[in-house]
Design a protein around this motif. Structure first.
Motif, PDB file in Angstrom:
ATOM      1  N   VAL A  81       0.832  -1.198   0.000  1.00  0.00           N
ATOM      2  CA  VAL A  81       0.000   0.000   0.000  1.00  0.00           C
ATOM      3  C   VAL A  81       0.870   1.251   0.000  1.00  0.00           C
ATOM      4  CG1 VAL A  81      -1.790   1.294   1.250  1.00  0.00           C
ATOM      5  CG2 VAL A  81      -1.872  -1.214   1.169  1.00  0.00           C
ATOM      6  N   GLY A  82       1.974   1.198   0.750  1.00  0.00           N
ATOM      7  CA  GLY A  82       2.830   2.366   0.776  1.00  0.00           C
ATOM      8  C   GLY A  82       3.977   2.243   1.751  1.00  0.00           C
ATOM      9  N   TYR A  84       5.732   4.825   4.561  1.00  0.00           N
ATOM     10  CA  TYR A  84       5.505   6.062   5.294  1.00  0.00           C
ATOM     11  C   TYR A  84       6.745   6.365   6.127  1.00  0.00           C
ATOM     12  CZ  TYR A  84       0.728   5.363   3.798  1.00  0.00           C
ATOM     13  OH  TYR A  84      -0.401   5.189   3.018  1.00  0.00           O
ATOM     14  N   GLN A 139      -2.975   6.131   6.825  1.00  0.00           N
ATOM     15  CA  GLN A 139      -2.690   4.882   6.131  1.00  0.00           C
ATOM     16  C   GLN A 139      -3.977   4.177   5.705  1.00  0.00           C
ATOM     17  OE1 GLN A 139       0.124   2.389   8.213  1.00  0.00           O
ATOM     18  NE2 GLN A 139       1.605   4.043   8.438  1.00  0.00           N
ATOM     19  N   ASP A 142      -5.677   6.169   2.847  1.00  0.00           N
ATOM     20  CA  ASP A 142      -4.956   5.914   1.592  1.00  0.00           C
ATOM     21  C   ASP A 142      -5.339   4.549   1.031  1.00  0.00           C
ATOM     22  OD1 ASP A 142      -3.662   8.357   1.851  1.00  0.00           O
ATOM     23  OD2 ASP A 142      -1.772   7.482   2.555  1.00  0.00           O
ATOM     24  N   TYR A 143      -5.364   3.545   1.895  1.00  0.00           N
ATOM     25  CA  TYR A 143      -5.737   2.191   1.477  1.00  0.00           C
ATOM     26  C   TYR A 143      -7.166   2.161   0.925  1.00  0.00           C
ATOM     27  CZ  TYR A 143      -7.677  -2.449   1.983  1.00  0.00           C
ATOM     28  OH  TYR A 143      -8.370  -3.621   1.763  1.00  0.00           O
ATOM     29  N   THR A 148      -1.435   4.012  -3.763  1.00  0.00           N
ATOM     30  CA  THR A 148      -0.119   3.469  -3.404  1.00  0.00           C
ATOM     31  C   THR A 148       0.731   4.694  -3.100  1.00  0.00           C
ATOM     32  OG1 THR A 148      -0.393   1.588  -4.871  1.00  0.00           O
ATOM     33  CG2 THR A 148       1.856   2.098  -4.158  1.00  0.00           C
ATOM     34  N   VAL A 149       1.275   4.759  -1.878  1.00  0.00           N
ATOM     35  CA  VAL A 149       1.824   6.006  -1.360  1.00  0.00           C
ATOM     36  C   VAL A 149       3.296   5.854  -0.976  1.00  0.00           C
ATOM     37  CG1 VAL A 149       1.612   7.672   0.531  1.00  0.00           C
ATOM     38  CG2 VAL A 149      -0.434   6.673  -0.481  1.00  0.00           C
ATOM     39  N   LEU A 150       4.061   6.883  -1.279  1.00  0.00           N
ATOM     40  CA  LEU A 150       5.406   7.055  -0.752  1.00  0.00           C
ATOM     41  C   LEU A 150       5.392   8.396  -0.040  1.00  0.00           C
ATOM     42  CD1 LEU A 150       8.338   6.170  -0.450  1.00  0.00           C
ATOM     43  CD2 LEU A 150       8.814   7.243  -2.660  1.00  0.00           C
TER      44      LEU A 150
END
Length: 151
Positions: A81-82, A84, A139, A142-143, A148-150
């Protein structure tokens, strides 16, 4: 206690000079519910997960933390997902969280009562968003938005 913690964080930062890396899991039960834990230290709900131990890979950490904090077993990783990494995402120390979505199975059970007060499964529409631990509100949002996160 606050003064002591700031001192400890400063010393750890000087010694290690690197953020701590951990895995955070969005556990999805076969019926689609998301499993959260209530943390012993803050009393807040949050996602299960923890620090990657020396000699462990991320997958091993995910399996261990799921078992310890929720009693569940990993079936499969659905997706990354990412990642963080904001220095203020964890109030205790600078840490990097690798967030993954995982299909899980088993019976909810707390195996680490030093860290976990409760474990519960929530429908997506009934997640206790708004006051989750760390940056877990972000989180989960975002999910749920399919990102999809950076960060």
């Amino acid at each position: 206690m606050g003064q002591l913690w700031r001192y400890i964080k400063t010393i750890m930062g000087i010694i290690f000079r690197h953020p701590i890396t951990g895995a955070t899991i969005i556990p999805i039960l076969p019926d689609g519910r998301i499993v959260l834990i209530r943390r012993q230290d803050t009393g807040q709900w949050g996602l299960p997960g923890g620090i990657i131990d020396w000699g462990e890979d991320v997958l091993t950490t995910v399996k261990r933390e799921l078992s310890e904090e929720t009693g569940l077993d990993l079936l499969t990783i659905r997706r990354l997902v990412g990642v963080y990494s904001s220095p203020d995402r964890d109030p205790r120390i600078h840490s990097i969280s690798i967030l993954i979505e995982a299909e899980v199975t088993g019976t909810l059970a707390i195996r680490d009562s030093l860290e976990v007060l409760a474990v519960e499964a929530f429908d997506k529409d009934h997640l206790p968003l708004g006051n989750l631990s760390h940056d877990h509100d972000r989180q989960l949002v975002d999910y749920l938005q399919g990102l999809t996160v950076l960060a």
